[in-house]
Design a protein around this motif. Sequence first.
Motif, PDB file in Angstrom:
ATOM      1  N   UNK A 193       4.366  13.133 -14.840  1.00  0.00           N
ATOM      2  CA  UNK A 193       3.708  13.643 -16.134  1.00  0.00           C
ATOM      3  C   UNK A 193       3.693  13.178 -17.262  1.00  0.00           C
ATOM      4  N   UNK A 194       4.232  11.756 -17.474  1.00  0.00           N
ATOM      5  CA  UNK A 194       4.742  11.182 -18.553  1.00  0.00           C
ATOM      6  C   UNK A 194       3.629  10.364 -19.174  1.00  0.00           C
ATOM      7  N   UNK A 195       2.589  10.038 -18.565  1.00  0.00           N
ATOM      8  CA  UNK A 195       1.368   9.291 -18.578  1.00  0.00           C
ATOM      9  C   UNK A 195       0.118   9.830 -18.192  1.00  0.00           C
ATOM     10  N   UNK A 223       8.309   3.900 -19.344  1.00  0.00           N
ATOM     11  CA  UNK A 223       9.027   5.027 -19.224  1.00  0.00           C
ATOM     12  C   UNK A 223       8.293   5.923 -18.288  1.00  0.00           C
ATOM     13  N   UNK A 224       7.001   5.868 -17.982  1.00  0.00           N
ATOM     14  CA  UNK A 224       6.333   6.538 -17.174  1.00  0.00           C
ATOM     15  C   UNK A 224       6.829   7.026 -15.537  1.00  0.00           C
ATOM     16  N   UNK A 225       7.708   6.268 -15.124  1.00  0.00           N
ATOM     17  CA  UNK A 225       8.431   6.616 -13.470  1.00  0.00           C
ATOM     18  C   UNK A 225       9.658   7.249 -13.972  1.00  0.00           C
ATOM     19  N   UNK A 226      10.320   7.324 -15.096  1.00  0.00           N
ATOM     20  CA  UNK A 226      11.599   7.719 -15.242  1.00  0.00           C
ATOM     21  C   UNK A 226      11.891   9.098 -15.443  1.00  0.00           C
ATOM     22  N   UNK A 227      12.489   9.826 -14.155  1.00  0.00           N
ATOM     23  CA  UNK A 227      12.634  11.317 -14.068  1.00  0.00           C
ATOM     24  C   UNK A 227      13.918  11.863 -15.103  1.00  0.00           C
ATOM     25  N   UNK A 228      13.952  13.146 -15.589  1.00  0.00           N
ATOM     26  CA  UNK A 228      15.191  13.347 -16.276  1.00  0.00           C
ATOM     27  C   UNK A 228      15.813  14.423 -15.522  1.00  0.00           C
ATOM     28  N   UNK A 229      16.919  14.615 -15.691  1.00  0.00           N
ATOM     29  CA  UNK A 229      17.648  15.991 -15.042  1.00  0.00           C
ATOM     30  C   UNK A 229      17.893  17.142 -15.799  1.00  0.00           C
ATOM     31  N   UNK A 230      17.025  18.115 -15.652  1.00  0.00           N
ATOM     32  CA  UNK A 230      17.096  19.138 -16.625  1.00  0.00           C
ATOM     33  C   UNK A 230      18.417  20.109 -16.411  1.00  0.00           C
ATOM     34  N   UNK A 231      18.766  20.770 -17.742  1.00  0.00           N
ATOM     35  CA  UNK A 231      19.964  21.607 -17.459  1.00  0.00           C
ATOM     36  C   UNK A 231      20.040  22.389 -16.363  1.00  0.00           C
ATOM     37  N   UNK A 232      18.569  23.167 -16.099  1.00  0.00           N
ATOM     38  CA  UNK A 232      18.684  24.292 -14.909  1.00  0.00           C
ATOM     39  C   UNK A 232      18.878  23.629 -13.775  1.00  0.00           C
ATOM     40  N   UNK A 233      18.509  22.248 -13.584  1.00  0.00           N
ATOM     41  CA  UNK A 233      18.722  21.551 -12.393  1.00  0.00           C
ATOM     42  C   UNK A 233      20.094  21.290 -12.052  1.00  0.00           C
ATOM     43  N   UNK A 234      20.775  21.109 -13.057  1.00  0.00           N
ATOM     44  CA  UNK A 234      22.399  20.972 -13.041  1.00  0.00           C
ATOM     45  C   UNK A 234      22.931  22.221 -12.835  1.00  0.00           C
ATOM     46  N   UNK A 235      22.666  23.166 -13.068  1.00  0.00           N
ATOM     47  CA  UNK A 235      23.363  24.391 -12.848  1.00  0.00           C
ATOM     48  C   UNK A 235      23.079  24.851 -11.739  1.00  0.00           C
ATOM     49  N   UNK A 236      21.962  24.617 -10.925  1.00  0.00           N
ATOM     50  CA  UNK A 236      21.576  24.951  -9.680  1.00  0.00           C
ATOM     51  C   UNK A 236      22.387  23.997  -8.568  1.00  0.00           C
ATOM     52  N   UNK A 240       0.824  -1.376  -0.110  1.00  0.00           N
ATOM     53  CA  UNK A 240      -0.011   0.065   0.065  1.00  0.00           C
ATOM     54  C   UNK A 240       0.970   1.340  -0.039  1.00  0.00           C
ATOM     55  N   UNK A 241       1.998   1.197   0.674  1.00  0.00           N
ATOM     56  CA  UNK A 241       2.829   2.346   0.652  1.00  0.00           C
ATOM     57  C   UNK A 241       3.541   2.626  -0.578  1.00  0.00           C
ATOM     58  N   UNK A 242       4.031   1.524  -1.358  1.00  0.00           N
ATOM     59  CA  UNK A 242       4.514   1.622  -2.528  1.00  0.00           C
ATOM     60  C   UNK A 242       3.568   2.143  -3.592  1.00  0.00           C
ATOM     61  N   UNK A 243       2.283   1.721  -3.502  1.00  0.00           N
ATOM     62  CA  UNK A 243       1.212   2.069  -4.363  1.00  0.00           C
ATOM     63  C   UNK A 243       1.188   3.410  -4.495  1.00  0.00           C
ATOM     64  N   UNK A 244       0.763   4.035  -3.068  1.00  0.00           N
ATOM     65  CA  UNK A 244       0.783   5.413  -3.056  1.00  0.00           C
ATOM     66  C   UNK A 244       1.882   6.281  -3.502  1.00  0.00           C
ATOM     67  N   UNK A 245       2.991   5.669  -3.095  1.00  0.00           N
ATOM     68  CA  UNK A 245       4.278   6.610  -3.563  1.00  0.00           C
ATOM     69  C   UNK A 245       4.337   6.573  -4.881  1.00  0.00           C
ATOM     70  N   UNK A 246       4.330   5.463  -5.783  1.00  0.00           N
ATOM     71  CA  UNK A 246       4.249   5.320  -7.201  1.00  0.00           C
ATOM     72  C   UNK A 246       3.018   6.083  -8.004  1.00  0.00           C
ATOM     73  N   UNK A 247       2.015   6.396  -7.271  1.00  0.00           N
ATOM     74  CA  UNK A 247       0.942   7.156  -7.805  1.00  0.00           C
ATOM     75  C   UNK A 247       1.545   8.611  -7.931  1.00  0.00           C
ATOM     76  N   UNK A 248       2.291   8.896  -6.812  1.00  0.00           N
ATOM     77  CA  UNK A 248       2.530  10.469  -6.545  1.00  0.00           C
ATOM     78  C   UNK A 248       3.666  10.771  -7.547  1.00  0.00           C
ATOM     79  N   UNK A 249       4.614   9.631  -7.643  1.00  0.00           N
ATOM     80  CA  UNK A 249       5.855   9.837  -8.646  1.00  0.00           C
ATOM     81  C   UNK A 249       5.183   9.946  -9.983  1.00  0.00           C
ATOM     82  N   UNK A 250       4.437   9.214 -10.418  1.00  0.00           N
ATOM     83  CA  UNK A 250       3.755   9.171 -11.747  1.00  0.00           C
ATOM     84  C   UNK A 250       3.374  10.359 -12.026  1.00  0.00           C
ATOM     85  N   UNK A 251       2.244  10.738 -11.208  1.00  0.00           N
ATOM     86  CA  UNK A 251       1.710  12.074 -11.377  1.00  0.00           C
ATOM     87  C   UNK A 251       2.692  13.426 -11.424  1.00  0.00           C
TER      88      UNK A 251
END
Length: 317
Positions: A129-131, A169-182, A115-126
């Motif tokens: 925003x890739x699905x 791919x819907x759980x895969x996050x990407x590192x944006x250039x602006x995040x790298x600079x910060x 149940x904990x994983x389900x809740x966290x996975x739903x939040x991550x997917x939202x």
Amino acid sequence: MSQGRSIRLFLVDGTPTGLLTAEIMNWTGHALTGPRSKLVELIQRPECARTGVDFFIGPDPQDSLRTQVYIGESDDVAQRLKQHNRTEDQGGKDFWERVCLVTSKDLNLTKAHAKFLESRLMNVARNIGQCTLINGTAHDYGNLPESDRADMEYFLEQIRIVLPVLGFEFLRDVTKPSQIRLANDIHPITVSQSPIFELSKKGSPIKARAQEIDGEFFVLKGSNASASWTSTPHCYQTLHTRLIEDSIFPLSENGLRVFADDYAFKSPSAAAAVILGRAASGRTAWLMESTGQTYAAWQEQQVAALKPAQPALPPTD
């Protein structure tokens, strides 16, 4: 640079379109995926008698570039599969074409953990925003003991590593250039990044900048783009329309669209087409900001600079 991982894939029936299992070295988790057409074989697998989380994946009829995903949990996955195989009017789900089950090899995954994983996975997917997530509201199952929460966060990280390998791919996050600079302002991080590239349109004020980060081609925040698709129909026209609907580049006062944040494209050509409002070859349209060299020429230069592999030395006695 990120540390390498060893993932073991197994074709259960010996075919690339059948059932597939995946495991990461030193991870207690186990992933099983397969098409809906293999439902009978899926249900008979021992993994389906365990507690775990499940992902039901299918096309989004409203957006050909997205998938629909339902994330659930169960202590009897086989029963869950049977339930979701029913028609919509019988409480099932019609949309899904593939399913992925994640369970534990050591059987230590409990209902509370799932149940904990389900809740966290739903939040991550939202958040990513890739699905199109068709679940209802995610419940907060944060009442696990602190040590269990830490274990499940690690379990979640491994799920996010193994699912893209299986094509999800819907759980895969990407590192944006602006995040790298910060991040570099606080502590330098090591990523593979290209020089800055520019794209402009003759006779138009359109001007965009982009950078390739770890294989992702990012158009940078503040870049301009055509207000609409101006040429004959093309597959990238759908992408242009979707980015407008998702408010990725809203219309500005000067009549152009402006990227509200860094945005990752699958290729330089996809980025160029969306920006120019017509099909374009990104390999020649994007020019290096510092030298005017095309993206294609820059890439060829990187390949030419590689040192040839040294032949293996014969064994010595």
